[in-house]
Design an enzyme around this catalytic site. Structure first.
Site, PDB file in Angstrom:
ATOM      1  N   GLY A  58      31.330  22.432   1.045  1.00  0.00           N
ATOM      2  CA  GLY A  58      31.347  23.625   0.214  1.00  0.00           C
ATOM      3  C   GLY A  58      32.688  23.876  -0.436  1.00  0.00           C
ATOM      4  N   GLY A  75      51.995  56.536   2.364  1.00  0.00           N
ATOM      5  CA  GLY A  75      50.787  57.319   2.162  1.00  0.00           C
ATOM      6  C   GLY A  75      49.989  56.843   0.962  1.00  0.00           C
ATOM      7  N   GLY A  76      49.335  57.789   0.305  1.00  0.00           N
ATOM      8  CA  GLY A  76      48.496  57.467  -0.837  1.00  0.00           C
ATOM      9  C   GLY A  76      49.261  56.825  -1.972  1.00  0.00           C
TER      10      GLY A  76
END
Length: 521
Positions: free
Chosen positions: A411, A176-177
Protein backbone atom coordinates in the site's frame (compact mmCIF):
# COMPACT_ATOMS: atom_id res chain seq x y z
CA UNK A 1 1.88 86.49 14.25
CA UNK A 2 2.07 82.89 13.03
CA UNK A 3 1.68 82.30 9.31
CA UNK A 4 -0.37 79.40 7.88
CA UNK A 5 2.92 77.77 6.87
CA UNK A 6 4.23 77.99 10.43
CA UNK A 7 1.01 76.45 11.71
CA UNK A 8 1.22 73.52 9.27
CA UNK A 9 4.88 72.96 10.09
CA UNK A 10 4.05 72.92 13.78
CA UNK A 11 1.42 70.26 13.17
CA UNK A 12 3.90 68.24 11.11
CA UNK A 13 6.47 68.48 13.91
CA UNK A 14 3.85 67.35 16.39
CA UNK A 15 2.94 64.38 14.16
CA UNK A 16 6.59 63.42 13.86
CA UNK A 17 7.02 63.49 17.63
CA UNK A 18 3.90 61.39 18.21
CA UNK A 19 4.94 58.75 15.68
CA UNK A 20 8.44 58.57 17.07
CA UNK A 21 7.06 58.21 20.58
CA UNK A 22 4.78 55.43 19.37
CA UNK A 23 7.74 53.63 17.80
CA UNK A 24 9.88 53.93 20.92
CA UNK A 25 7.08 52.78 23.21
CA UNK A 26 5.73 54.35 26.42
CA UNK A 27 8.50 53.06 28.69
CA UNK A 28 12.21 53.02 27.73
CA UNK A 29 12.81 50.47 30.48
CA UNK A 30 10.45 48.06 28.71
CA UNK A 31 12.70 48.09 25.65
CA UNK A 32 15.69 47.32 27.85
CA UNK A 33 13.83 44.45 29.51
CA UNK A 34 12.94 43.04 26.08
CA UNK A 35 16.58 43.15 25.00
CA UNK A 36 17.73 41.63 28.28
CA UNK A 37 15.55 38.60 27.51
CA UNK A 38 17.41 38.16 24.24
CA UNK A 39 14.40 39.45 22.29
CA UNK A 40 14.04 42.24 19.75
CA UNK A 41 11.28 44.83 19.65
CA UNK A 42 8.44 44.64 17.14
CA UNK A 43 9.94 47.33 14.91
CA UNK A 44 13.40 45.73 15.05
CA UNK A 45 11.92 42.41 13.96
CA UNK A 46 10.00 43.98 11.10
CA UNK A 47 13.19 45.72 9.96
CA UNK A 48 14.94 42.33 9.75
CA UNK A 49 12.05 40.70 7.90
CA UNK A 50 11.36 43.34 5.27
CA UNK A 51 13.57 45.00 2.68
CA UNK A 52 15.28 48.09 4.06
CA UNK A 53 13.04 51.15 4.11
CA UNK A 54 10.02 49.34 2.64
CA UNK A 55 7.74 49.19 5.70
CA UNK A 56 4.46 51.11 5.59
CA UNK A 57 2.71 51.10 8.97
CA UNK A 58 -1.07 50.99 9.28
CA UNK A 59 -2.90 52.52 12.28
CA UNK A 60 0.21 53.42 14.30
CA UNK A 61 -1.87 55.91 16.34
CA UNK A 62 -4.65 53.48 17.28
CA UNK A 63 -5.61 53.43 20.99
CA UNK A 64 -8.02 51.25 22.91
CA UNK A 65 -11.35 52.55 24.22
CA UNK A 66 -11.66 50.24 27.22
CA UNK A 67 -12.30 51.44 30.75
CA UNK A 68 -12.02 49.86 34.16
CA UNK A 69 -9.16 48.16 35.97
CA UNK A 70 -7.01 51.23 35.28
CA UNK A 71 -7.12 50.90 31.50
CA UNK A 72 -8.59 54.38 31.06
CA UNK A 73 -5.29 55.77 32.38
CA UNK A 74 -3.14 53.64 30.04
CA UNK A 75 -3.77 54.30 26.39
CA UNK A 76 -0.47 53.89 24.53
CA UNK A 77 -0.30 54.36 20.79
CA UNK A 78 -0.37 51.17 18.64
CA UNK A 79 -2.18 49.28 21.44
CA UNK A 80 0.53 46.63 21.52
CA UNK A 81 0.65 45.51 17.88
CA UNK A 82 2.47 46.94 14.86
CA UNK A 83 0.79 46.29 11.50
CA UNK A 84 1.58 47.17 7.91
CA UNK A 85 3.16 46.03 4.69
CA UNK A 86 6.50 46.13 2.91
CA UNK A 87 8.54 44.02 0.54
CA UNK A 88 10.70 40.90 0.78
CA UNK A 89 13.07 40.57 -2.17
CA UNK A 90 10.98 43.26 -3.84
CA UNK A 91 7.62 41.46 -3.48
CA UNK A 92 4.76 42.73 -1.29
CA UNK A 93 4.32 41.06 2.12
CA UNK A 94 1.92 42.01 4.94
CA UNK A 95 2.98 41.72 8.56
CA UNK A 96 1.78 42.19 12.09
CA UNK A 97 4.02 42.05 15.15
CA UNK A 98 2.99 41.94 18.79
CA UNK A 99 4.77 44.53 20.93
CA UNK A 100 5.46 42.80 24.25
CA UNK A 101 6.45 46.14 25.80
CA UNK A 102 2.80 47.26 25.73
CA UNK A 103 0.38 45.23 27.87
CA UNK A 104 2.70 42.25 27.35
CA UNK A 105 1.46 42.09 23.75
CA UNK A 106 -1.95 41.01 25.07
CA UNK A 107 -4.83 41.19 22.62
CA UNK A 108 -7.70 43.56 23.24
CA UNK A 109 -10.48 44.92 21.02
CA UNK A 110 -8.48 47.63 19.25
CA UNK A 111 -5.43 45.36 19.01
CA UNK A 112 -7.53 42.66 17.33
CA UNK A 113 -9.19 45.10 14.94
CA UNK A 114 -5.77 46.22 13.72
CA UNK A 115 -4.87 42.59 12.98
CA UNK A 116 -8.22 42.01 11.28
CA UNK A 117 -7.57 45.06 9.09
CA UNK A 118 -4.14 43.90 7.93
CA UNK A 119 -5.38 40.36 7.30
CA UNK A 120 -8.21 41.72 5.16
CA UNK A 121 -5.74 43.88 3.22
CA UNK A 122 -3.44 40.90 2.64
CA UNK A 123 -6.34 38.86 1.28
CA UNK A 124 -7.56 41.71 -0.94
CA UNK A 125 -4.06 42.44 -2.28
CA UNK A 126 -3.26 38.75 -2.77
CA UNK A 127 0.01 38.86 -0.83
CA UNK A 128 1.57 36.67 1.91
CA UNK A 129 0.90 37.40 5.58
CA UNK A 130 3.56 37.00 8.27
CA UNK A 131 2.69 37.22 11.97
CA UNK A 132 5.47 37.92 14.49
CA UNK A 133 4.00 36.49 17.69
CA UNK A 134 5.12 37.65 21.13
CA UNK A 135 2.06 38.11 23.31
CA UNK A 136 0.55 37.13 26.63
CA UNK A 137 -2.78 36.03 25.17
CA UNK A 138 -6.14 37.73 25.67
CA UNK A 139 -6.24 41.03 27.58
CA UNK A 140 -8.10 39.89 30.68
CA UNK A 141 -9.26 43.40 31.58
CA UNK A 142 -11.30 43.60 28.36
CA UNK A 143 -13.11 40.33 28.94
CA UNK A 144 -15.10 38.65 26.21
CA UNK A 145 -14.33 41.32 23.60
CA UNK A 146 -10.74 40.08 23.61
CA UNK A 147 -11.92 36.52 23.00
CA UNK A 148 -14.11 37.73 20.13
CA UNK A 149 -11.01 39.37 18.67
CA UNK A 150 -9.30 35.98 18.51
CA UNK A 151 -12.36 34.53 16.83
CA UNK A 152 -12.05 37.13 14.08
CA UNK A 153 -8.40 36.17 13.54
CA UNK A 154 -9.18 32.44 13.37
CA UNK A 155 -12.00 33.06 10.90
CA UNK A 156 -9.67 35.04 8.65
CA UNK A 157 -6.88 32.45 8.96
CA UNK A 158 -9.32 29.86 7.68
CA UNK A 159 -10.71 32.05 4.91
CA UNK A 160 -7.20 32.84 3.66
CA UNK A 161 -6.07 29.21 3.83
CA UNK A 162 -5.01 28.14 0.35
CA UNK A 163 -5.49 31.70 -0.92
CA UNK A 164 -2.35 33.46 0.37
CA UNK A 165 0.66 31.96 2.17
CA UNK A 166 0.42 32.47 5.94
CA UNK A 167 3.52 32.21 8.11
CA UNK A 168 3.61 32.38 11.91
CA UNK A 169 6.88 33.30 13.61
CA UNK A 170 6.92 32.53 17.33
CA UNK A 171 9.24 34.95 19.12
CA UNK A 172 7.76 34.83 22.62
CA UNK A 173 4.99 33.12 24.59
CA UNK A 174 1.78 31.96 22.95
CA UNK A 175 -0.68 30.33 25.32
CA UNK A 176 -4.29 29.22 25.39
CA UNK A 177 -6.59 29.87 22.46
CA UNK A 178 -3.99 32.20 20.93
CA UNK A 179 -2.02 29.12 19.86
CA UNK A 180 -4.71 28.15 17.39
CA UNK A 181 -3.95 31.00 14.97
CA UNK A 182 -0.42 29.68 14.27
CA UNK A 183 -1.85 26.17 14.03
CA UNK A 184 -4.16 27.36 11.25
CA UNK A 185 -1.35 28.89 9.21
CA UNK A 186 0.89 27.18 6.65
CA UNK A 187 4.26 27.34 8.42
CA UNK A 188 5.37 27.90 12.03
CA UNK A 189 8.86 29.15 12.92
CA UNK A 190 10.14 29.11 16.52
CA UNK A 191 13.19 30.41 18.39
CA UNK A 192 14.73 28.26 21.09
CA UNK A 193 14.53 29.39 24.75
CA UNK A 194 12.43 32.51 24.07
CA UNK A 195 9.31 31.13 22.35
CA UNK A 196 6.75 28.69 23.72
CA UNK A 197 3.34 27.42 22.64
CA UNK A 198 0.83 25.52 24.77
CA UNK A 199 -2.88 25.38 25.45
CA UNK A 200 -2.47 25.04 29.22
CA UNK A 201 0.72 26.21 30.92
CA UNK A 202 2.95 24.40 33.41
CA UNK A 203 1.02 25.67 36.44
CA UNK A 204 -2.28 24.29 35.16
CA UNK A 205 -0.64 21.03 34.16
CA UNK A 206 0.76 20.64 37.66
CA UNK A 207 -2.55 21.49 39.31
CA UNK A 208 -4.51 19.01 37.18
CA UNK A 209 -2.07 16.13 36.70
CA UNK A 210 0.61 16.69 39.31
CA UNK A 211 3.30 16.75 36.61
CA UNK A 212 6.04 19.35 36.95
CA UNK A 213 7.53 20.74 33.76
CA UNK A 214 9.15 23.95 32.51
CA UNK A 215 7.66 26.18 29.85
CA UNK A 216 10.26 25.08 27.31
CA UNK A 217 9.85 21.45 28.32
CA UNK A 218 6.11 21.73 27.75
CA UNK A 219 5.97 23.84 24.62
CA UNK A 220 9.41 25.07 23.55
CA UNK A 221 10.87 25.13 20.06
CA UNK A 222 12.63 21.77 20.33
CA UNK A 223 9.50 20.04 21.66
CA UNK A 224 7.32 21.33 18.84
CA UNK A 225 9.89 20.78 16.08
CA UNK A 226 10.80 17.20 17.09
CA UNK A 227 7.93 15.70 19.10
CA UNK A 228 4.57 17.35 18.39
CA UNK A 229 5.24 18.56 14.85
CA UNK A 230 3.51 21.88 15.57
CA UNK A 231 6.59 23.86 14.53
CA UNK A 232 8.18 23.40 11.10
CA UNK A 233 11.47 25.13 11.94
CA UNK A 234 13.54 25.92 15.07
CA UNK A 235 16.42 28.41 15.40
CA UNK A 236 18.86 29.65 18.01
CA UNK A 237 18.43 33.37 17.21
CA UNK A 238 15.74 35.68 15.89
CA UNK A 239 18.10 36.88 13.16
CA UNK A 240 18.60 33.35 11.77
CA UNK A 241 14.88 32.69 12.01
CA UNK A 242 13.79 35.81 10.14
CA UNK A 243 16.43 35.28 7.44
CA UNK A 244 14.93 31.87 6.68
CA UNK A 245 11.42 33.35 6.66
CA UNK A 246 12.67 35.67 3.93
CA UNK A 247 14.15 32.70 2.04
CA UNK A 248 10.94 30.70 2.27
CA UNK A 249 8.94 33.67 0.95
CA UNK A 250 11.31 33.84 -2.05
CA UNK A 251 10.20 30.30 -2.97
CA UNK A 252 6.46 30.88 -2.71
CA UNK A 253 3.92 32.54 -5.00
CA UNK A 254 2.12 35.61 -3.71
CA UNK A 255 -1.24 33.84 -3.86
CA UNK A 256 -3.08 30.87 -5.33
CA UNK A 257 -3.59 32.59 -8.70
CA UNK A 258 0.12 33.01 -9.38
CA UNK A 259 3.15 30.81 -9.89
CA UNK A 260 6.23 30.85 -7.70
CA UNK A 261 8.96 33.23 -8.92
CA UNK A 262 11.46 31.75 -11.38
CA UNK A 263 15.17 32.23 -10.72
CA UNK A 264 17.45 30.78 -13.35
CA UNK A 265 20.88 29.57 -12.35
CA UNK A 266 23.96 28.52 -14.24
CA UNK A 267 23.29 24.86 -13.41
CA UNK A 268 22.93 23.08 -16.79
CA UNK A 269 19.58 21.46 -17.50
CA UNK A 270 21.27 18.37 -18.91
CA UNK A 271 23.87 18.00 -16.16
CA UNK A 272 24.69 14.30 -15.81
CA UNK A 273 24.16 12.81 -12.33
CA UNK A 274 27.05 10.35 -12.22
CA UNK A 275 27.22 10.69 -8.44
CA UNK A 276 23.85 8.94 -8.05
CA UNK A 277 25.43 5.61 -9.03
CA UNK A 278 27.50 5.74 -5.84
CA UNK A 279 24.99 7.49 -3.57
CA UNK A 280 22.22 4.88 -3.85
CA UNK A 281 23.18 1.23 -3.20
CA UNK A 282 21.57 -1.28 -5.53
CA UNK A 283 20.73 -3.63 -2.63
CA UNK A 284 17.28 -2.73 -1.31
CA UNK A 285 18.25 -3.31 2.31
CA UNK A 286 21.21 -0.91 2.41
CA UNK A 287 20.73 2.54 3.90
CA UNK A 288 21.59 5.93 2.39
CA UNK A 289 20.59 9.57 2.87
CA UNK A 290 17.94 10.66 0.37
CA UNK A 291 18.95 14.28 0.96
CA UNK A 292 22.19 13.56 -0.91
CA UNK A 293 20.11 12.44 -3.90
CA UNK A 294 18.03 15.62 -3.77
CA UNK A 295 21.16 17.75 -3.50
CA UNK A 296 22.64 16.07 -6.57
CA UNK A 297 19.56 16.59 -8.73
CA UNK A 298 18.26 20.10 -7.92
CA UNK A 299 19.64 23.46 -9.06
CA UNK A 300 22.98 24.25 -7.44
CA UNK A 301 22.38 21.57 -4.80
CA UNK A 302 20.10 23.94 -2.83
CA UNK A 303 16.88 22.86 -1.16
CA UNK A 304 14.84 24.06 1.81
CA UNK A 305 13.61 21.22 3.98
CA UNK A 306 10.31 21.55 5.86
CA UNK A 307 9.96 19.82 9.24
CA UNK A 308 13.58 18.55 9.12
CA UNK A 309 13.50 17.32 12.74
CA UNK A 310 10.06 15.67 12.86
CA UNK A 311 8.95 12.47 11.11
CA UNK A 312 12.44 12.14 9.68
CA UNK A 313 11.54 8.97 7.77
CA UNK A 314 10.07 11.21 5.07
CA UNK A 315 11.67 14.34 3.59
CA UNK A 316 9.61 17.28 2.35
CA UNK A 317 11.46 20.16 0.72
CA UNK A 318 11.26 23.06 -1.70
CA UNK A 319 13.88 23.33 -4.42
CA UNK A 320 14.32 24.58 -7.97
CA UNK A 321 14.69 22.64 -11.20
CA UNK A 322 15.75 24.86 -14.10
CA UNK A 323 14.79 27.84 -11.95
CA UNK A 324 11.21 26.67 -11.30
CA UNK A 325 10.13 25.83 -7.74
CA UNK A 326 9.07 22.24 -7.04
CA UNK A 327 7.90 20.44 -3.94
CA UNK A 328 9.87 17.27 -3.20
CA UNK A 329 8.47 14.38 -1.16
CA UNK A 330 10.88 11.52 -0.56
CA UNK A 331 11.15 8.45 1.63
CA UNK A 332 14.26 8.56 3.83
CA UNK A 333 16.01 5.14 4.05
CA UNK A 334 18.41 6.59 6.63
CA UNK A 335 15.55 6.86 9.18
CA UNK A 336 13.43 3.83 10.03
CA UNK A 337 14.36 2.42 6.58
CA UNK A 338 12.03 5.00 5.02
CA UNK A 339 8.89 3.24 6.25
CA UNK A 340 5.62 5.21 6.31
CA UNK A 341 4.00 5.72 9.70
CA UNK A 342 1.41 8.05 11.20
CA UNK A 343 3.67 11.07 11.56
CA UNK A 344 5.31 10.69 8.15
CA UNK A 345 1.89 10.39 6.52
CA UNK A 346 0.58 13.53 8.20
CA UNK A 347 3.75 15.47 7.43
CA UNK A 348 3.65 14.46 3.77
CA UNK A 349 -0.07 15.12 3.43
CA UNK A 350 0.16 18.66 4.76
CA UNK A 351 3.06 19.45 2.43
CA UNK A 352 1.33 17.98 -0.63
CA UNK A 353 -1.82 19.99 0.14
CA UNK A 354 0.17 23.20 0.44
CA UNK A 355 1.97 22.63 -2.87
CA UNK A 356 -1.29 21.82 -4.60
CA UNK A 357 -3.00 24.92 -3.20
CA UNK A 358 -0.22 27.20 -4.45
CA UNK A 359 0.52 25.73 -7.89
CA UNK A 360 3.83 24.12 -6.98
CA UNK A 361 4.56 20.92 -8.97
CA UNK A 362 5.28 17.76 -6.98
CA UNK A 363 8.19 15.37 -7.47
CA UNK A 364 8.03 12.20 -5.36
CA UNK A 365 11.12 10.03 -4.81
CA UNK A 366 10.03 6.54 -3.78
CA UNK A 367 12.03 4.01 -1.78
CA UNK A 368 9.56 2.59 0.72
CA UNK A 369 9.30 -0.86 2.35
CA UNK A 370 5.67 -0.35 3.41
CA UNK A 371 3.69 1.00 6.36
CA UNK A 372 5.07 0.54 9.85
CA UNK A 373 3.45 -2.48 11.54
CA UNK A 374 2.61 -2.48 15.24
CA UNK A 375 -0.13 -2.37 17.83
CA UNK A 376 0.53 1.28 18.68
CA UNK A 377 0.29 2.34 15.05
CA UNK A 378 -3.00 0.50 14.56
CA UNK A 379 -4.52 1.73 17.81
CA UNK A 380 -3.41 5.31 17.14
CA UNK A 381 -5.21 5.30 13.80
CA UNK A 382 -2.71 4.50 11.05
CA UNK A 383 -5.66 3.65 8.79
CA UNK A 384 -7.39 7.04 8.95
CA UNK A 385 -4.21 9.06 9.51
CA UNK A 386 -2.19 7.25 6.86
CA UNK A 387 -5.06 7.87 4.47
CA UNK A 388 -4.39 11.61 4.74
CA UNK A 389 -1.38 11.28 2.46
CA UNK A 390 -3.37 9.17 0.02
CA UNK A 391 -6.19 11.73 -0.02
CA UNK A 392 -3.79 14.63 -0.51
CA UNK A 393 -2.16 13.06 -3.55
CA UNK A 394 -5.44 11.91 -5.09
CA UNK A 395 -6.85 15.41 -4.68
CA UNK A 396 -3.82 17.24 -6.11
CA UNK A 397 -4.15 18.77 -9.59
CA UNK A 398 -0.65 20.27 -9.97
CA UNK A 399 1.90 18.50 -12.18
CA UNK A 400 2.94 15.28 -10.42
CA UNK A 401 5.93 13.07 -11.21
CA UNK A 402 6.90 10.00 -9.19
CA UNK A 403 10.26 8.25 -9.46
CA UNK A 404 10.85 4.81 -7.90
CA UNK A 405 14.52 4.54 -6.96
CA UNK A 406 14.52 1.08 -5.41
CA UNK A 407 11.84 -0.74 -3.44
CA UNK A 408 8.16 0.19 -3.47
CA UNK A 409 6.06 -2.35 -1.63
CA UNK A 410 2.38 -2.77 -0.89
CA UNK A 411 0.00 0.00 0.00
CA UNK A 412 2.89 2.38 0.59
CA UNK A 413 3.79 2.14 -3.10
CA UNK A 414 0.27 3.16 -4.04
CA UNK A 415 0.18 6.03 -1.55
CA UNK A 416 3.50 7.52 -2.70
CA UNK A 417 1.89 9.04 -5.80
CA UNK A 418 1.76 5.93 -7.95
CA UNK A 419 0.41 6.03 -11.49
CA UNK A 420 -2.84 4.44 -10.30
CA UNK A 421 -3.73 7.42 -8.07
CA UNK A 422 -3.07 10.05 -10.69
CA UNK A 423 0.63 10.77 -11.10
CA UNK A 424 1.10 12.39 -14.50
CA UNK A 425 4.34 10.55 -15.08
CA UNK A 426 5.60 7.49 -13.21
CA UNK A 427 9.29 6.81 -13.71
CA UNK A 428 11.72 4.28 -12.24
CA UNK A 429 15.40 3.47 -12.08
CA UNK A 430 16.52 0.00 -13.23
CA UNK A 431 17.08 -0.83 -9.55
CA UNK A 432 13.33 -0.65 -8.82
CA UNK A 433 11.43 -3.42 -7.05
CA UNK A 434 7.68 -2.79 -7.19
CA UNK A 435 5.59 -5.51 -5.57
CA UNK A 436 2.92 -6.33 -3.04
CA UNK A 437 5.70 -7.14 -0.57
CA UNK A 438 9.35 -8.16 -0.48
CA UNK A 439 10.27 -11.44 -2.15
CA UNK A 440 11.15 -13.11 1.16
CA UNK A 441 7.79 -12.32 2.72
CA UNK A 442 5.89 -13.22 -0.44
CA UNK A 443 7.60 -16.60 -0.77
CA UNK A 444 6.89 -17.41 2.88
CA UNK A 445 3.18 -16.75 2.31
CA UNK A 446 2.68 -18.34 -1.11
CA UNK A 447 4.84 -21.41 -0.60
CA UNK A 448 4.46 -21.86 3.16
CA UNK A 449 3.19 -25.44 3.01
CA UNK A 450 5.73 -26.52 0.42
CA UNK A 451 8.61 -25.01 2.39
CA UNK A 452 7.48 -26.57 5.68
CA UNK A 453 7.09 -30.03 4.08
CA UNK A 454 10.46 -30.01 2.29
CA UNK A 455 13.44 -32.04 3.45
CA UNK A 456 15.56 -28.91 3.09
CA UNK A 457 13.16 -26.01 3.84
CA UNK A 458 15.82 -23.35 3.52
CA UNK A 459 16.92 -24.50 0.07
CA UNK A 460 13.33 -24.58 -1.17
CA UNK A 461 12.69 -21.15 0.33
CA UNK A 462 15.72 -19.67 -1.46
CA UNK A 463 14.61 -21.22 -4.73
CA UNK A 464 11.07 -19.87 -4.43
CA UNK A 465 12.35 -16.40 -3.50
CA UNK A 466 14.49 -16.43 -6.61
CA UNK A 467 11.54 -17.49 -8.75
CA UNK A 468 9.27 -14.81 -7.27
CA UNK A 469 11.84 -12.10 -7.97
CA UNK A 470 12.35 -13.36 -11.50
CA UNK A 471 8.63 -13.52 -12.29
CA UNK A 472 7.11 -10.54 -10.45
CA UNK A 473 9.86 -8.22 -9.22
CA UNK A 474 12.16 -7.66 -12.15
CA UNK A 475 12.75 -3.95 -12.99
CA UNK A 476 10.54 -3.97 -16.08
CA UNK A 477 7.49 -5.80 -14.75
CA UNK A 478 5.54 -2.59 -13.98
CA UNK A 479 6.72 -0.92 -17.19
CA UNK A 480 5.51 -3.85 -19.26
CA UNK A 481 2.05 -3.35 -17.77
CA UNK A 482 1.92 0.40 -18.28
CA UNK A 483 2.21 1.26 -14.57
CA UNK A 484 5.62 2.86 -15.13
CA UNK A 485 5.99 5.27 -18.04
CA UNK A 486 9.72 4.77 -18.43
CA UNK A 487 12.72 3.16 -16.78
CA UNK A 488 15.50 5.73 -16.89
CA UNK A 489 19.25 5.84 -16.41
CA UNK A 490 19.84 7.33 -12.93
CA UNK A 491 22.48 9.61 -14.43
CA UNK A 492 19.77 11.31 -16.52
CA UNK A 493 17.45 11.98 -13.57
CA UNK A 494 17.84 15.76 -13.50
CA UNK A 495 17.41 16.18 -17.25
CA UNK A 496 14.38 13.86 -17.41
CA UNK A 497 12.63 15.62 -14.50
CA UNK A 498 13.21 19.07 -15.98
CA UNK A 499 11.97 18.06 -19.44
CA UNK A 500 8.93 16.36 -17.92
CA UNK A 501 8.03 19.37 -15.76
CA UNK A 502 8.40 21.67 -18.76
CA UNK A 503 5.91 19.52 -20.67
CA UNK A 504 3.46 19.59 -17.73
CA UNK A 505 3.77 23.32 -17.02
CA UNK A 506 0.50 24.19 -18.71
CA UNK A 507 -1.40 21.30 -17.11
CA UNK A 508 -4.98 22.09 -16.20
CA UNK A 509 -7.23 19.74 -14.28
CA UNK A 510 -10.63 20.34 -12.72
CA UNK A 511 -12.05 18.54 -9.72
CA UNK A 512 -15.74 17.64 -9.56
CA UNK A 513 -18.05 20.46 -8.52
CA UNK A 514 -18.42 20.35 -4.74
CA UNK A 515 -18.33 22.59 -1.72
CA UNK A 516 -15.24 20.81 -0.39
CA UNK A 517 -14.02 17.29 0.25
CA UNK A 518 -14.07 15.52 3.59
CA UNK A 519 -10.49 14.32 4.15
CA UNK A 520 -9.73 11.68 6.77
CA UNK A 521 -8.90 13.10 10.18
Amino acid sequence: MATPHDSIQARIDELTEIKEAARLGPDPAATERQHNKGKLTAHERIALLLDKGSFNEVEPLRRHRATGFGLEDKKPYSDGVVTGWGTVHGRTVFVYAHDFRIFGGALGEAHAQKIHKIMDLAEAAGAPLVSLNDGAGARIQEGVTALAGYGGIFQRNTRCSGVIPQISVMLGPCAGGAAYSPALTDFVFMVRETSQMFITGPDVVKAVTGEEITQNGLGGADVHSTTSGVSHFAYDTEEECLEDVRYLLSLLPANNRELAPVERSGDPVDRVNDALLDLVPAAAGQSYDIRAVIEEVVDDGEFFEVHPLWATNIVCAFARLDGHVVGLVANQPAAMAGVLDIEASEKGARFVQFCDAFNIPLVTLVDVPGFLPGVDQEHDGIIRRGAKLLYAYCNATVPRISLVLRKAYGGAYIVMDSRSIGADLALAWPTNEIAVMGAEGAANVIFRREINAAEDPEAVRRQRIKEYKSELMHPYYAAERGLIDDVIDPRETRAVLIRSLEMLRAKHADLPSRKHGNPPQ
